[in-house]
Write a protein that holds these residues in place. Structure first.
Motif, PDB file in Angstrom:
ATOM      1  N   GLN A 170      19.439 117.712  51.817  1.00  0.00           N
ATOM      2  CA  GLN A 170      20.955 117.823  51.730  1.00  0.00           C
ATOM      3  C   GLN A 170      21.531 117.742  50.348  1.00  0.00           C
ATOM      4  OE1 GLN A 170      21.429 114.254  53.898  1.00  0.00           O
ATOM      5  NE2 GLN A 170      22.026 115.478  55.809  1.00  0.00           N
ATOM      6  N   LEU A 171      20.793 117.181  49.128  1.00  0.00           N
ATOM      7  CA  LEU A 171      21.502 116.887  48.130  1.00  0.00           C
ATOM      8  C   LEU A 171      21.267 118.023  47.342  1.00  0.00           C
ATOM      9  CD1 LEU A 171      22.478 115.246  45.882  1.00  0.00           C
ATOM     10  CD2 LEU A 171      20.202 114.509  45.197  1.00  0.00           C
ATOM     11  N   ASN A 172      20.173 118.798  47.426  1.00  0.00           N
ATOM     12  CA  ASN A 172      19.972 120.221  46.866  1.00  0.00           C
ATOM     13  C   ASN A 172      21.151 121.286  47.604  1.00  0.00           C
ATOM     14  OD1 ASN A 172      17.583 120.303  45.036  1.00  0.00           O
ATOM     15  ND2 ASN A 172      16.342 120.089  46.818  1.00  0.00           N
ATOM     16  N   GLY A 173      21.243 120.964  48.737  1.00  0.00           N
ATOM     17  CA  GLY A 173      22.595 121.901  49.201  1.00  0.00           C
ATOM     18  C   GLY A 173      23.936 121.645  48.596  1.00  0.00           C
ATOM     19  N   LEU A 174      24.145 120.287  47.958  1.00  0.00           N
ATOM     20  CA  LEU A 174      25.321 119.888  47.542  1.00  0.00           C
ATOM     21  C   LEU A 174      25.227 120.540  46.002  1.00  0.00           C
ATOM     22  CD1 LEU A 174      25.761 116.197  48.210  1.00  0.00           C
ATOM     23  CD2 LEU A 174      27.169 118.178  49.022  1.00  0.00           C
ATOM     24  N   ILE A 175      24.255 120.436  45.054  1.00  0.00           N
ATOM     25  CA  ILE A 175      24.240 120.935  43.821  1.00  0.00           C
ATOM     26  C   ILE A 175      24.349 122.191  43.791  1.00  0.00           C
ATOM     27  CG2 ILE A 175      23.354 118.572  43.053  1.00  0.00           C
ATOM     28  CD1 ILE A 175      20.880 119.931  42.573  1.00  0.00           C
ATOM     29  N   SER A 176      23.692 123.103  44.706  1.00  0.00           N
ATOM     30  CA  SER A 176      23.556 124.482  44.646  1.00  0.00           C
ATOM     31  C   SER A 176      24.501 125.295  45.355  1.00  0.00           C
ATOM     32  CB  SER A 176      22.292 124.966  45.159  1.00  0.00           C
ATOM     33  OG  SER A 176      21.993 124.645  46.294  1.00  0.00           O
ATOM     34  N   HIS A 177      25.622 124.325  45.939  1.00  0.00           N
ATOM     35  CA  HIS A 177      26.664 124.985  46.800  1.00  0.00           C
ATOM     36  C   HIS A 177      27.607 125.906  46.219  1.00  0.00           C
ATOM     37  CE1 HIS A 177      29.484 124.972  50.160  1.00  0.00           C
ATOM     38  NE2 HIS A 177      28.734 124.251  50.894  1.00  0.00           N
ATOM     39  N   CYS A 178      28.023 127.179  46.824  1.00  0.00           N
ATOM     40  CA  CYS A 178      28.550 128.033  46.196  1.00  0.00           C
ATOM     41  C   CYS A 178      30.335 128.366  46.487  1.00  0.00           C
ATOM     42  CB  CYS A 178      28.078 129.536  46.807  1.00  0.00           C
ATOM     43  SG  CYS A 178      28.176 129.895  48.555  1.00  0.00           S
TER      44      CYS A 178
END
Length: 322
Positions: free
Chosen positions: A122-130
Motif C-alpha cells: 500500500q505504501l509503494n502504491g502511495l509514493i508511486s501514485h500517478c
C-alpha cells in the motif's frame, strides 16, 4: 517535535524482520502518536473532520480518494488559523485545542493512514501514485514520521531527482519539486511550524555525505548557488563563467549550503538536549531539597528567644510602675 519515545541511536538500527521483502512495514518511535507533535495530534483527534468524516472511511482506497479531492498543501495548520502569540518552542507546547488552530486536512489524513497500519504494498502504491502529487507526498511524509532513520535514504533514494511539482504552502505560493522536498526532509528538522523526528547524528552524517557526492538536478544547483551567494555576498561577477570551472564552483556552493543546514539543525538539537538536561537536574535538585526538609526534625524554640521575651516583659512592667 516531539518524538520522545524511540529517539535513541540504538533504536534507529533496522532489524532483519523489517527487510525489504517483508510486507510488514517497520515502525520507529511512539506507536500511538506516530511521532507527531502533541499539539498537532491533540487537534487532529479533537477535530470534527477526523472524528466524523474520516471515521466513516474504512478502506485504504477510500482514504486515497479523500486525499485526491481534499488535500491542497502540506502544512500542519490551515491558513490564518494558527495563533502563535505568547507561545514558545515547537508549536508552543500543549495548551489545549484552541492554542493550535484548525489542523490541516493533510495531517488529519496522514494520521488516518497511520491508523490503517499500511502494508508495504500500500505504501509503494502511495509514493508511486500517478493521480496527485499530494497522494505521493503524504506517502513520503508517512515514511519520514514512522520509519527508522537508517531506512529513510533507502526509500527516498529513487525519488531525489523527481521533477513533479506541488505547492506545499497553505494558501499557495511555495512550489517545490518532489525531489527537492525529500532532500529538505533528509537534512532539516523544521517543516513549517513543526519538527520531524530527530535523525541520530551518525546516520545524519552518512546521509549528508551521500547527498554531497550525488549530482543535483540543475534547478537545485541554481537555487542553492543563489542562496549561498546572497548569504556570503559572493563576488565573482557574472555568475560562474563557462565550462567545467563554473560547474565545480556551483557544486561547491551547493555542498556548503547543505552542510550549513545540517550544522544549524545539529546545533539546535544540541541546545534542546542541553535545556532538557538542565530542567531534569533542576527538578532533581528541588525534589531532593523537598525530601530533606520532610526528613529534618522540627526545630525547638530557641532559649535566647525566650530570654528576650522575658526581658521585654520585665521592661513593660517597669514602665507601668513608673
Amino acid at each position: 517535535m516531539d518524538a520522545k519515545a524511540g529517539n535513541s541511536d540504538e533504536e534507529s538500527v533496522p532489524t532483519k524482520q523489517t527487510s525489504k521483502q517483508s510486507n510488514i512495514l517497520p515502525l520507529w518511535g511512539n506507536e500511538r502518536t506516530m511521532n507527531l507533535n502533541p499539539l498537532i495530534l491533540t487537534n487532529i483527534q479533537s477535530s470534527h473532520y477526523f472524528k466524523v468524516n474520516l471515521y466513516e472511511l474504512k478502506t485504504y482506497h477510500e482514504v486515497v480518494d479523500e486525499i485526491y479531492y481534499k488535500v491542497s498543501h502540506l502544512e500542519p495548520w490551515e491558513k490564518g488559523s494558527r495563533r502563535t502569540s505568547g507561545q514558545t518552542g515547537m508549536c508552543g507546547g500543549v495548551r489545549g485545542v484552541g492554542a493550535g488552530g484548525i489542523v490541516s486536512t493533510a495531517y488529519c489524513l496522514l494520521y488516518k493512514l497511520f491508523t490503517l497500519k499500511l502494508t508495504r504494498k500500500q505504501l509503494n502504491g502511495l509514493i508511486s501514485h500517478c493521480d496527485s502529487p499530494y497522494i505521493r507526498a503524504l506517502g513520503f511524509m508517512y515514511i519520514r514520521y514512522t520509519f527508522p532513520p537508517a531506512n529513510l535514504l533507502e526509500w527516498y533514494e529513487e525519488y531525489l531527482e523527481d521533477e513533479e511539482e506541488l505547492d506545499v504552502k497553505a494558501g499557495g505560493g511555495q512550489n517545490m519539486t518532489m525531489g527537492a522536498m525529500l532532500r529538505q526532509w533528509l537534512v532539516k528538522l523544521e517543516w513549517f511550524s513543526t519538527l520531524f523526528p530527530r535523525i541520530p547524528v551518525p546516520i545524519q552524517q552518512k546521509i549528508q555525505k551521500h547527498l554531497e557526492v550525488r549530482p543535483l538536478p540543475p534547478h537545485a544547483v541554481q537555487a542553492a548557488s543563489e542562496r549561498a551567494r546572497e548569504d556570503r555576498k559572493y563576488e565573482r561577477g557574472g555568475g560562474g563563467g563557462g565550462g567545467g570551472g563554473g560547474d565545480r564552483e556551483r557544486g561547491r556552493l551547493v555542498r556548503e549550503d547543505i552542510r550549513r543546514d545540517f550544522l544549524r539543525d545539529d546545533d539546535r538539537r544540541v541546545e534542546r538536549d542541553r535545556r532538557d538536561r538542565d530542567r531534569f537536574r533542576e527538578h532533581e535538585r528541588r525534589d531532593k531539597d523537598r525530601k530533606y526538609k520532610e526528613r529534618s526534625p522540627k526545630r525547638e524554640r530557641s532559649p535566647l528567644r525566650s530570654s528576650h521575651h522575658r526581658q521585654r516583659d520585665e521592661r513593660q512592667r517597669r514602665d507601668r510602675h513608673h
